[in-house]
Design a protein around this motif. Structure first.
Motif, PDB file in Angstrom:
ATOM      1  N   UNK A  22      -4.940   6.283  -0.596  1.00 16.81           N
ATOM      2  CA  UNK A  22      -4.250   5.005  -0.427  1.00 16.81           C
ATOM      3  C   UNK A  22      -4.366   4.220  -1.718  1.00 16.81           C
ATOM      4  N   UNK A  23      -3.231   3.729  -2.194  1.00 18.29           N
ATOM      5  CA  UNK A  23      -3.160   2.870  -3.373  1.00 18.29           C
ATOM      6  C   UNK A  23      -2.847   1.476  -2.840  1.00 18.29           C
ATOM      7  N   UNK A  24      -3.805   0.565  -2.970  1.00 18.83           N
ATOM      8  CA  UNK A  24      -3.693  -0.744  -2.332  1.00 18.83           C
ATOM      9  C   UNK A  24      -3.508  -1.824  -3.398  1.00 18.83           C
ATOM     10  N   UNK A  25      -2.412  -2.575  -3.299  1.00 16.75           N
ATOM     11  CA  UNK A  25      -2.134  -3.663  -4.235  1.00 16.75           C
ATOM     12  C   UNK A  25      -3.182  -4.757  -4.084  1.00 16.75           C
ATOM     13  N   UNK A  26      -3.748  -5.203  -5.217  1.00 12.85           N
ATOM     14  CA  UNK A  26      -4.718  -6.288  -5.256  1.00 12.85           C
ATOM     15  C   UNK A  26      -4.187  -7.324  -6.243  1.00 12.85           C
ATOM     16  N   UNK A  52       0.839  -1.188   0.000  1.00 11.08           N
ATOM     17  CA  UNK A  52       0.000   0.000   0.000  1.00 11.08           C
ATOM     18  C   UNK A  52       0.879   1.245   0.000  1.00 11.08           C
ATOM     19  N   UNK A  53       0.548   2.178  -0.856  1.00 14.34           N
ATOM     20  CA  UNK A  53       1.235   3.468  -0.913  1.00 14.34           C
ATOM     21  C   UNK A  53       0.220   4.516  -0.483  1.00 14.34           C
ATOM     22  N   UNK A  54       0.651   5.398   0.388  1.00 16.07           N
ATOM     23  CA  UNK A  54      -0.274   6.403   0.899  1.00 16.07           C
ATOM     24  C   UNK A  54       0.309   7.788   0.692  1.00 16.07           C
ATOM     25  N   UNK A 113      -7.784   2.173  -5.391  1.00 13.01           N
ATOM     26  CA  UNK A 113      -7.496   3.500  -4.863  1.00 13.01           C
ATOM     27  C   UNK A 113      -8.633   3.924  -3.944  1.00 13.01           C
ATOM     28  N   UNK A 114      -8.255   4.361  -2.763  1.00  6.44           N
ATOM     29  CA  UNK A 114      -9.235   4.894  -1.812  1.00  6.44           C
ATOM     30  C   UNK A 114      -8.821   6.316  -1.485  1.00  6.44           C
TER      31      UNK A 114
END
Length: 184
Positions: free
Chosen positions: A75-79, A54-56, A86-87
């Motif tokens: 937040x960029x969350x790896x899936x 996750x990159x924030x 992206x949240x």
């Protein structure tokens, strides 16, 4: 990830509402088309995918639908295996409230320090700097700032990390959650 670029696959209801009817046209489009002026967004997406984490980032963002600029916590969350979710949370009012509070605290004659759970100073008002005789930069940047004060108990014993005798000491040195501490 589609080919060598990210594409917007879908969005939640809140995103559709925030975009004011413009989001539907963006579904399936490449990132470079959607945010041509924001290479930082692409870099964050790539980092989340490449590093599988996750990159924030907190950022200013102008909404195309309204032209309004807001502060976002993104937040960029790896899936797995090859997607990034992206949240984004709008924290504009929160940051404005924090700034107003800092302005009030800055005018206090009493010294005020905010210390995190690791004993690091995260905010300090000018009165505290004057009282302690230390610069704001020293207080914020040096985790051992308190050693410059030569703190001692009434019996002359030096204050040391982890000393259980004083709630104020535990707060300053160890970051223990303590409220309404007065140290003389």
């Amino acid at each position: 990830l589609h080919g060598d670029d990210f594409r917007l696959e879908r969005a939640n209801r809140a995103a559709f509402e925030r975009a004011g009817g413009r989001l539907e046209a963006l579904i399936g489009r490449r990132l470079a088309e959607v945010f041509p002026e924001r290479p930082d967004i692409g870099a964050d997406l790539e980092a989340a995918l490449r590093e599988r984490r996750t990159v924030r980032r907190e950022m200013e963002h102008e909404f195309a639908a309204t032209g309004e600029v807001r502060r976002l916590d993104v937040s960029y969350v790896y899936v797995p295996p090859d997607q990034v979710m992206v949240h984004a949370e709008d924290i504009t009012e929160q940051r404005e409230n924090e700034e107003r509070l800092r302005a009030v605290i800055a005018t206090l004659e009493s010294g005020l320090l905010t210390v995190d759970t690791h004993g690091r100073v995260i905010d300090v008002n000018p009165a505290a700097c004057t009282i302690l005789g230390l610069s704001r930069e020293r207080l914020l940047d040096d985790p051992n700032w308190w050693q410059a004060l030569g703190l001692r108990y009434e019996d002359g014993t030096p204050v040391t990390p982890g000393d259980p005798r004083s709630a104020g000491t535990r707060a300053l040195v160890g970051g223990e959650a303590v409220h309404d501490v007065t140290m003389l």
